[in-house]
Scaffold this motif. Structure first.
Motif, PDB file in Angstrom:
ATOM      1  N   GLN A   1       0.865  -1.039   0.071  1.00 27.89           N
ATOM      2  CA  GLN A   1      -0.102   0.138  -0.117  1.00 27.89           C
ATOM      3  C   GLN A   1       0.778   1.149   0.089  1.00 27.89           C
ATOM      4  OE1 GLN A   1      -2.939   0.511  -0.518  1.00 27.89           O
ATOM      5  NE2 GLN A   1      -3.695  -1.837  -0.250  1.00 27.89           N
ATOM      6  N   PRO A   2       2.031   1.337   0.696  1.00 22.92           N
ATOM      7  CA  PRO A   2       3.000   2.640   0.660  1.00 22.92           C
ATOM      8  C   PRO A   2       3.289   2.774  -0.780  1.00 22.92           C
ATOM      9  CG  PRO A   2       3.283   1.230   2.426  1.00 22.92           C
ATOM     10  CD  PRO A   2       2.445   0.444   1.888  1.00 22.92           C
ATOM     11  N   LEU A   3       3.659   1.722  -1.708  1.00 20.26           N
ATOM     12  CA  LEU A   3       4.168   1.944  -2.800  1.00 20.26           C
ATOM     13  C   LEU A   3       2.984   2.538  -3.598  1.00 20.26           C
ATOM     14  CD1 LEU A   3       6.235   1.778  -5.087  1.00 20.26           C
ATOM     15  CD2 LEU A   3       5.457  -0.646  -5.454  1.00 20.26           C
ATOM     16  N   VAL A   4       1.886   2.010  -3.463  1.00 27.47           N
ATOM     17  CA  VAL A   4       0.752   2.379  -4.337  1.00 27.47           C
ATOM     18  C   VAL A   4       0.178   3.990  -3.998  1.00 27.47           C
ATOM     19  CG1 VAL A   4      -2.044   2.260  -4.814  1.00 27.47           C
ATOM     20  CG2 VAL A   4      -0.372   0.231  -4.323  1.00 27.47           C
ATOM     21  N   ASP A   5       0.454   4.314  -2.650  1.00 29.95           N
ATOM     22  CA  ASP A   5       0.075   5.782  -2.252  1.00 29.95           C
ATOM     23  C   ASP A   5       1.127   6.532  -2.811  1.00 29.95           C
ATOM     24  OD1 ASP A   5      -2.054   4.640  -0.831  1.00 29.95           O
ATOM     25  OD2 ASP A   5      -0.916   4.897   1.143  1.00 29.95           O
ATOM     26  N   ARG A   6       2.402   6.174  -2.943  1.00 33.93           N
ATOM     27  CA  ARG A   6       3.625   6.929  -3.496  1.00 33.93           C
ATOM     28  C   ARG A   6       3.149   7.242  -5.232  1.00 33.93           C
ATOM     29  NH1 ARG A   6       8.203   9.174  -1.970  1.00 33.93           N
ATOM     30  NH2 ARG A   6       9.832   9.453  -3.700  1.00 33.93           N
ATOM     31  N   VAL A   7       2.743   6.245  -5.863  1.00 31.25           N
ATOM     32  CA  VAL A   7       2.347   6.193  -7.341  1.00 31.25           C
ATOM     33  C   VAL A   7       1.165   7.145  -7.430  1.00 31.25           C
ATOM     34  CG1 VAL A   7       1.639   4.975  -9.194  1.00 31.25           C
ATOM     35  CG2 VAL A   7       3.080   3.978  -7.855  1.00 31.25           C
ATOM     36  N   LEU A   8       0.299   6.884  -6.641  1.00 36.61           N
ATOM     37  CA  LEU A   8      -0.803   8.101  -6.607  1.00 36.61           C
ATOM     38  C   LEU A   8      -0.311   9.497  -6.208  1.00 36.61           C
ATOM     39  CD1 LEU A   8      -3.630   5.835  -4.789  1.00 36.61           C
ATOM     40  CD2 LEU A   8      -3.479   6.275  -7.478  1.00 36.61           C
ATOM     41  N   ALA A   9       0.401   9.728  -5.438  1.00 41.56           N
ATOM     42  CA  ALA A   9       1.025  10.945  -5.257  1.00 41.56           C
ATOM     43  C   ALA A   9       1.760  11.793  -6.445  1.00 41.56           C
ATOM     44  CB  ALA A   9       1.917  10.839  -3.967  1.00 41.56           C
ATOM     45  N   CYS A  10       2.224  10.846  -7.122  1.00 40.46           N
ATOM     46  CA  CYS A  10       3.152  11.392  -8.463  1.00 40.46           C
ATOM     47  C   CYS A  10       1.931  11.771  -9.346  1.00 40.46           C
ATOM     48  CB  CYS A  10       3.971  10.486  -9.020  1.00 40.46           C
ATOM     49  SG  CYS A  10       5.101  10.054  -7.530  1.00 40.46           S
ATOM     50  N   LEU A  11       0.625  11.706  -9.415  1.00 38.18           N
ATOM     51  CA  LEU A  11      -0.230  11.934 -10.559  1.00 38.18           C
ATOM     52  C   LEU A  11      -0.460  13.437 -10.438  1.00 38.18           C
ATOM     53  CD1 LEU A  11      -2.876   8.894 -10.137  1.00 38.18           C
ATOM     54  CD2 LEU A  11      -1.369   9.028 -11.966  1.00 38.18           C
ATOM     55  N   PRO A  12      -0.828  13.807 -11.614  1.00 33.43           N
ATOM     56  CA  PRO A  12      -1.296  15.444 -11.891  1.00 33.43           C
ATOM     57  C   PRO A  12      -2.651  15.361 -10.900  1.00 33.43           C
ATOM     58  CG  PRO A  12      -0.450  14.411 -13.671  1.00 33.43           C
ATOM     59  CD  PRO A  12      -0.631  13.503 -12.920  1.00 33.43           C
ATOM     60  N   THR A  13      -2.980  16.605 -10.440  1.00 34.34           N
ATOM     61  CA  THR A  13      -4.158  16.664  -9.720  1.00 34.34           C
ATOM     62  C   THR A  13      -5.298  16.333 -10.609  1.00 34.34           C
ATOM     63  OG1 THR A  13      -3.278  18.529  -8.125  1.00 34.34           O
ATOM     64  CG2 THR A  13      -5.510  18.455  -8.525  1.00 34.34           C
ATOM     65  N   PRO A  14      -5.519  16.945 -11.790  1.00 35.26           N
ATOM     66  CA  PRO A  14      -6.800  16.283 -12.386  1.00 35.26           C
ATOM     67  C   PRO A  14      -6.883  14.688 -12.514  1.00 35.26           C
ATOM     68  CG  PRO A  14      -5.957  18.080 -13.555  1.00 35.26           C
ATOM     69  CD  PRO A  14      -4.850  17.722 -12.562  1.00 35.26           C
ATOM     70  N   SER A  15      -5.740  14.077 -12.855  1.00 31.71           N
ATOM     71  CA  SER A  15      -5.872  12.449 -12.945  1.00 31.71           C
ATOM     72  C   SER A  15      -6.209  11.880 -11.637  1.00 31.71           C
ATOM     73  CB  SER A  15      -4.413  12.174 -13.513  1.00 31.71           C
ATOM     74  OG  SER A  15      -3.941  12.875 -14.697  1.00 31.71           O
ATOM     75  N   PHE A  16      -5.739  12.785 -10.505  1.00 36.39           N
ATOM     76  CA  PHE A  16      -6.153  11.919  -9.334  1.00 36.39           C
ATOM     77  C   PHE A  16      -7.461  12.209  -8.995  1.00 36.39           C
ATOM     78  CE2 PHE A  16      -6.655  12.080  -4.778  1.00 36.39           C
ATOM     79  CZ  PHE A  16      -6.330  10.801  -4.309  1.00 36.39           C
ATOM     80  N   LEU A  17      -8.157  13.447  -9.339  1.00 42.78           N
ATOM     81  CA  LEU A  17      -9.577  13.527  -8.987  1.00 42.78           C
ATOM     82  C   LEU A  17     -10.451  12.810  -9.766  1.00 42.78           C
ATOM     83  CD1 LEU A  17      -9.533  17.438  -9.000  1.00 42.78           C
ATOM     84  CD2 LEU A  17      -9.682  15.942  -6.983  1.00 42.78           C
ATOM     85  N   ARG A  18      -9.762  12.332 -10.933  1.00 42.07           N
ATOM     86  CA  ARG A  18     -10.592  11.350 -11.729  1.00 42.07           C
ATOM     87  C   ARG A  18     -10.720   9.851 -11.129  1.00 42.07           C
ATOM     88  NH1 ARG A  18      -8.396  14.439 -16.130  1.00 42.07           N
ATOM     89  NH2 ARG A  18      -6.830  12.630 -16.262  1.00 42.07           N
ATOM     90  N   LEU A  19      -9.439   9.760 -10.477  1.00 42.68           N
ATOM     91  CA  LEU A  19      -9.270   8.251  -9.869  1.00 42.68           C
ATOM     92  C   LEU A  19      -9.813   8.044  -8.711  1.00 42.68           C
ATOM     93  CD1 LEU A  19      -7.824   5.725 -10.740  1.00 42.68           C
ATOM     94  CD2 LEU A  19      -5.724   6.625  -9.642  1.00 42.68           C
ATOM     95  N   ARG A  20     -10.175   9.267  -7.978  1.00 43.47           N
ATOM     96  CA  ARG A  20     -10.558   8.984  -6.542  1.00 43.47           C
ATOM     97  C   ARG A  20     -11.854   8.238  -6.483  1.00 43.47           C
ATOM     98  NH1 ARG A  20     -13.089  13.802  -7.812  1.00 43.47           N
ATOM     99  NH2 ARG A  20     -15.139  14.263  -6.919  1.00 43.47           N
ATOM    100  N   ALA A  21     -12.608   8.282  -7.415  1.00 41.33           N
ATOM    101  CA  ALA A  21     -13.973   7.660  -7.431  1.00 41.33           C
ATOM    102  C   ALA A  21     -13.746   5.913  -7.562  1.00 41.33           C
ATOM    103  CB  ALA A  21     -14.695   7.765  -8.578  1.00 41.33           C
ATOM    104  N   ALA A  22     -12.476   5.565  -7.831  1.00 34.57           N
ATOM    105  CA  ALA A  22     -12.274   4.265  -8.001  1.00 34.57           C
ATOM    106  C   ALA A  22     -12.737   3.151  -6.637  1.00 34.57           C
ATOM    107  CB  ALA A  22     -11.009   3.715  -8.553  1.00 34.57           C
ATOM    108  N   CYS A  23     -12.430   3.667  -5.681  1.00 34.33           N
ATOM    109  CA  CYS A  23     -12.695   3.054  -4.561  1.00 34.33           C
ATOM    110  C   CYS A  23     -12.619   3.971  -3.206  1.00 34.33           C
ATOM    111  CB  CYS A  23     -11.660   1.752  -4.122  1.00 34.33           C
ATOM    112  SG  CYS A  23     -10.061   2.536  -3.940  1.00 34.33           S
ATOM    113  N   ARG A  24     -13.214   3.518  -1.995  1.00 38.58           N
ATOM    114  CA  ARG A  24     -13.307   4.213  -0.837  1.00 38.58           C
ATOM    115  C   ARG A  24     -11.825   4.723  -0.424  1.00 38.58           C
ATOM    116  NH1 ARG A  24     -17.112   1.903   3.653  1.00 38.58           N
ATOM    117  NH2 ARG A  24     -18.645   2.006   1.756  1.00 38.58           N
ATOM    118  N   ARG A  25     -10.926   3.687  -0.560  1.00 38.81           N
ATOM    119  CA  ARG A  25      -9.539   4.003   0.069  1.00 38.81           C
ATOM    120  C   ARG A  25      -8.984   5.146  -0.695  1.00 38.81           C
ATOM    121  NH1 ARG A  25      -4.466   3.417  -0.302  1.00 38.81           N
ATOM    122  NH2 ARG A  25      -3.140   2.991   1.525  1.00 38.81           N
TER     123      ARG A  25
END
Length: 438
Positions: free
Chosen positions: A38-62
């Motif tokens: 999970q720490p590695l997944v979180d680091r990958v997500l932290a590297c995403l541009p803001t618009p990309s992460f906002l689109r991805l936030r609906a993928a799951c509750r976590r």
């Protein structure tokens, strides 16, 4: 410091390009993804541009829950790529029109503004919200509440809105400068201080400084500073910031005013071509995560009696930035004659708004009747290329540029999930404006 419980995110920003959606559709082996720590997944997500992460936030509750995690927001602030967007602020419409110039074809998106609705504003005694400045994911608005102008800082992505303590001096049509960092920000409010109704003009400035390491940590107003004599400020022009100094234009005649924040002192600098400039604008070139911003000037040059063709030029200021220093302007770009002919035809001598972000400069003619921002010209310094942005596809009922009724203002803007500097205002906020819905 990140105020995660105040988050109320707007609609997802649209994708910047079809290629990004195609890349996301590549099939991945689920057995591999299940085994990633999970720490590695979180680091990958932290590297995403803001618009990309906002689109991805609906993928799951976590993933959505990461928006409320201070460690993740801190990582995202440090690791996410710099996005040199431009914002056309339309306060009467309640949203920003964002221009992304990085692709082969610039693209548009829309983002709601976290400002109170008209009814709520009237109940709070606030008659208007005028966009004034932008820096590091924050927008500054001048609010006229009960006849006293106040300054509001807003992050449109997280919908945080916080007012600065009341400015020590009331000002008529103030010019505002904003420079925000990860844990600090500086706001400058300059203009006629209305010391006497019989005075011709008395231009001074108040500076608000907030830093996580300062005492008090919520910030304070520094002593007022006087601008050079015969200064004349245009609120639409705003201020540029570089190397601890704010720069703004004075007109009649044109001059560049320099404010050294540490010394709390103003000085005057000559522009490159004082007599032949039209619509000069000071901008911040470069900057971002990898380089320090430098001051630039964009202006139309008109020498009607000399054998010099009319053009729009870009200069940068090098050396001599200190108090009383001269500095030297170097021309770095000039609009090609064919592009200038097209731009002059749509601009019609009315002037233009201008902003710079990273390697891009955007120019938008003032006062052009259009259902949406049109005829927007982008200069890409990486390729030394001028190109027209496509017309904005979103409805827009305003007419003209300039922040007045129905107008819009142009700013360099970077969408950010984390703008911790706004949290420094929590202790001083006189009104509960956090998290207001547009």
């Amino acid at each position: 410091m990140f105020n995660p419980h105040h988050l109320s995110l707007p609609a997802i920003l649209p994708s910047s390009s079809p290629s990004s959606a195609a890349a996301a559709a590549v099939d991945m082996d689920p057995r591999l993804w299940r085994r990633l720590p999970q720490p590695l997944v979180d680091r990958v997500l932290a590297c995403l541009p803001t618009p990309s992460f906002l689109r991805l936030r609906a993928a799951c509750r976590r993933f959505y829950g990461l928006l409320f995690s201070s460690p993740f927001l801190h990582s995202h602030l440090l690791l996410s790529p710099h996005l040199p967007f431009f914002a056309f602020a339309v306060p009467s419409e309640g949203h920003l029109l964002l221009l992304d110039p990085t692709g082969d074809v610039p693209s548009w998106s829309r983002l709601p503004l976290p400002l109170p609705a008209a009814g709520a504003a009237a109940a709070a005694g606030q008659s208007s919200f005028s966009p004034a400045a932008a820096s590091a994911g924050l927008l500054a608005f001048v609010s006229d509440a009960s006849g006293h102008k106040t300054l509001l800082l807003a992050n449109p992505i997280t919908r945080l809105l916080a007012p600065l303590p009341l400015c020590p001096n009331a000002r008529l049509s103030p010019t505002v400068g904003l420079a925000a960092g990860p844990t600090s920000f500086i706001a400058v409010v300059a203009g006629d201080d209305l010391v006497s109704p019989f005075a011709v003009k008395n231009i001074s400035a108040d500076t608000f400084v907030a830093d996580a390491s300062s005492v008090p940590p919520s910030g304070f107003w520094a002593p007022s500073s006087l601008l050079p004599r015969l200064s004349s400020l245009d609120p639409r022009a705003g201020m540029a910031f570089a190397s601890g100094r704010f720069y703004c234009m004075s007109s009649s005649p044109f001059a560049v005013l320099v404010f050294d924040v540490a010394a709390n002192v103003w000085s005057k600098l000559q522009p490159p071509m004082r007599r032949f400039l039209r619509s000069p604008a000071l901008v911040e070139l470069g900057g971002g995560r990898q380089s320090e911003a430098r001051v630039g000037m964009v202006a139309a040059v008109e020498k009607s009696r000399l054998s010099v063709p009319r053009s729009v030029r870009v200069w940068t200021l090098r050396g001599g930035h200190g108090h009383g220093g001269g500095g030297a302007w170097t021309e770095v770009a000039r609009m090609p004659p064919d592009v200038h002919d097209q731009f002059a035809a749509v601009e019609g001598g009315r002037g233009f708004e201008c902003a710079a972000h990273g390697d891009f400069v955007v120019l938008a003619p003032r006062g052009a009747a259009s259902p949406a921002p049109a005829n927007v010209l982008v200069f890409d310094a990486r390729r030394d290329e001028w190109r027209w942005a496509p017309p904005c596809p979103y409805p827009y009922v305003g007419n003209g540029v300039g922040g007045g009724a129905g107008g819009f203002r142009l700013f360099a803007y970077e969408p950010r999930l984390a703008t911790p500097a706004i949290g420094l205002l929590d202790a001083t906020a006189p009104m509960a404006l956090h998290g207001m819905q547009g």
